[in-house]
Design an enzyme around this catalytic site. Structure first.
Site, PDB file in Angstrom:
ATOM      1  CD  GLU A 188       4.215   1.365   7.327  1.00 17.01           C
ATOM      2  OE1 GLU A 188       4.889   1.782   7.836  1.00 17.01           O
ATOM      3  OE2 GLU A 188       4.004   2.049   6.076  1.00 17.01           O
ATOM      4  CG  ASP A 219      -0.216   0.212   2.579  1.00 13.75           C
ATOM      5  OD1 ASP A 219       0.751  -0.614   2.827  1.00 13.75           O
ATOM      6  OD2 ASP A 219      -0.514   0.876   3.393  1.00 13.75           O
TER       7      ASP A 219
END
Length: 467
Positions: free
Chosen positions: A172, A106
């Site tokens: 994250e 991500d």
């Protein structure tokens, strides 16, 4: 387990395999950068599914893993599932150790498109750098893992007996909300002797760094209220305290005149730092001419070993909609970095107590959206640290620098809790000009090549160790 003097007969072949594989690795990295996978609910969540599937395909394509799965874990305290993560594993053979490779797929939102010189999700190479959101943080970390595995598998063939687990997280940048549960759910598949967290940086573009300390974090939302409704600033200004004035006065109490943190109870770590000049700070951080650095002590001690407090968001009347009105409330997001050695929870308690004690005019304060993370100090005495430093020296041609990092990777505390015997190696592909989280994020291509070579040498040399 000890690290003996390892034979390095394969080093040259590993280097050649890495060099040959870099073009395809960068092509695959470009494909990943094109996927706008952001974990914030405001963005298209199907892009994270695309991103996870793409990473899983790359893992399967190495041909080394016994299984590759895309999994989710529950977010504790909610009925929600976390974002898709990729978990791949091959079992160790003939008593070899196992290494766990971590990165995340991500990315941060790109921000305003007009601030980018080229489109954020269209990878662009110029002046020896690859530009794009996630080009450095942390899709390059994923490709460092994939490219190093490819090189080692090609070189060693059936002689590759090292156990390898790979965990590519999908949230994250959004707080790793399901990370701890994911570790618990998949503990046996993730168990390893050493863990490489490829989400940090280097001293500069040509000098490797091994991160040995990280600050923790305490992030929260603060609402300041002084009135039960908006009022005319001409009719009541000068007698009724508006929320903006109260907020400005309150926030200003968190810093001394030199910009250092003035919150009692937030601690400082006492540790030496390498030489780092004000000129370097000005260049790397982009200080405007005439703007002075803040804080006291050596510059790196301010970044690595002392707390900081930053206002990263504010809800108030916009400039375009400004009117002669006393605001009844203002909301801000406060992000504090916490010195290694102090827990995020203790730092937050100090911040909350300070703000409540200094609220002006009896302003009403409300705290919400708390996000805490602990800092990290690496035990540098282990065999895996020695092996990694040697690999960095051989790949870059320069001795590595032990780094502190001002940013936070809170989930490392979860790794330490679940796998207390594993050695944690925090590495990365970024350099001081990567601008992670900022417009025009980029990856220095030569740094990437050296990072891949480092990890490939680590894998090959660990393959020579018997437990």
């Amino acid at each position: 387990m000890t690290s003996p003097a390892l034979p390095r007969d394969n080093d040259q072949a590993i280097r050649e395999a890495v060099a040959a594989g870099i073009p395809s690795a960068l092509s695959d990295l470009g494909d990943l950068v094109r996927i706008p996978g952001m974990a914030w609910p405001a963005f298209d969540q199907t892009q994270l599914e695309r991103s996870a599937d793409a990473v899983a395909g790359l893992a399967r394509g190495t041909g080394v893993f016994d299984e590759v799965r895309v999994l989710r874990a529950a977010i504790p305290g909610t009925d929600e599932q976390g974002q898709p993560a990729v978990l791949a594993r091959r079992a160790a053979r003939n008593g070899k150790p196992t290494i766990l490779l971590y990165a995340h797929h991500d990315v941060q939102p790109p921000g305003a498109d007009e601030l980018w010189e080229t489109p954020p999700f269209e990878p662009t190479v110029r002046d020896g750098r690859l530009y794009g959101r996630g080009a450095a943080d942390d899709k390059a970390g994923i490709m460092a893992h994939i490219a190093s595995i490819r090189a080692v598998a090609e070189t060693l063939g059936d002689e590759l007996e090292l156990g390898i687990a790979m965990f590519i997280e999908g949230e994250e940048e959004y707080g790793s909300r399901s990370f701890a549960q994911f570790l618990s759910d998949n503990k046996e598949a993730l168990r390893a002797d050493a863990i490489v967290v490829a989400d940090s940086g280097n001293w500069d573009s040509s000098t490797p760094g091994l991160t040995v300390s990280l600050r923790g974090n305490a992030r929260f939302t603060l609402r300041v209220r002084t009135l039960d409704h908006a009022s005319h600033s001409g009719m009541f200004g000068g007698a009724a305290p508006d929320a903006m004035m109260a907020t400005v006065k309150l926030l200003s109490t968190m810093w001394n005149d030199d910009g250092s943190v003035a919150v009692e109870g937030m601690t400082v770590r006492d540790a030496e730092t390498p030489e780092y000049s004000e000129e370097t700070l000005r260049d790397e951080a982009g200080l405007l001419p005439g703007t002075d650095p803040i804080g006291d002590g050596t510059i790196l001690s301010r970044i690595w070993n002392k707390p900081s407090v930053t206002i990263i968001g504010i809800d108030a009347t916009s400039v375009a909609e400004a009117s002669n009105t006393l605001l009844p409330e203002v909301t801000v997001v406060i992000s504090a970095r916490v010195a290694p050695g102090q827990s995020g929870e203790d730092a937050y308690r100090a911040l909350e107590a300070h703000l409540r004690a200094h609220a002006p005019f009896g302003a009403e304060l409300a705290f919400s959206d708390l996000d805490l993370g602990d800092g990290f100090l690496v035990d540098t005495s282990g065999w895996a640290v020695e092996l990694t430093r040697d690999a960095m020296r051989d790949a870059y041609g320069k001795a590595p620098v032990d780094l502190g990092v001002g940013g936070s990777i809170p989930f490392i505390a979860d790794l330490v809790r679940e796998f207390p015997e594993a050695q944690i190696l925090v590495t990365g592909v970024e350099d001081p000009y990567s601008r992670a989280h900022s417009p025009n994020e980029s990856l220095h291509l030569e740094t990437f090549r050296n990072a891949v070579a480092t990890e490939a040498l680590v894998l090959a040399r660990m393959n020579e160790i018997t437990r």
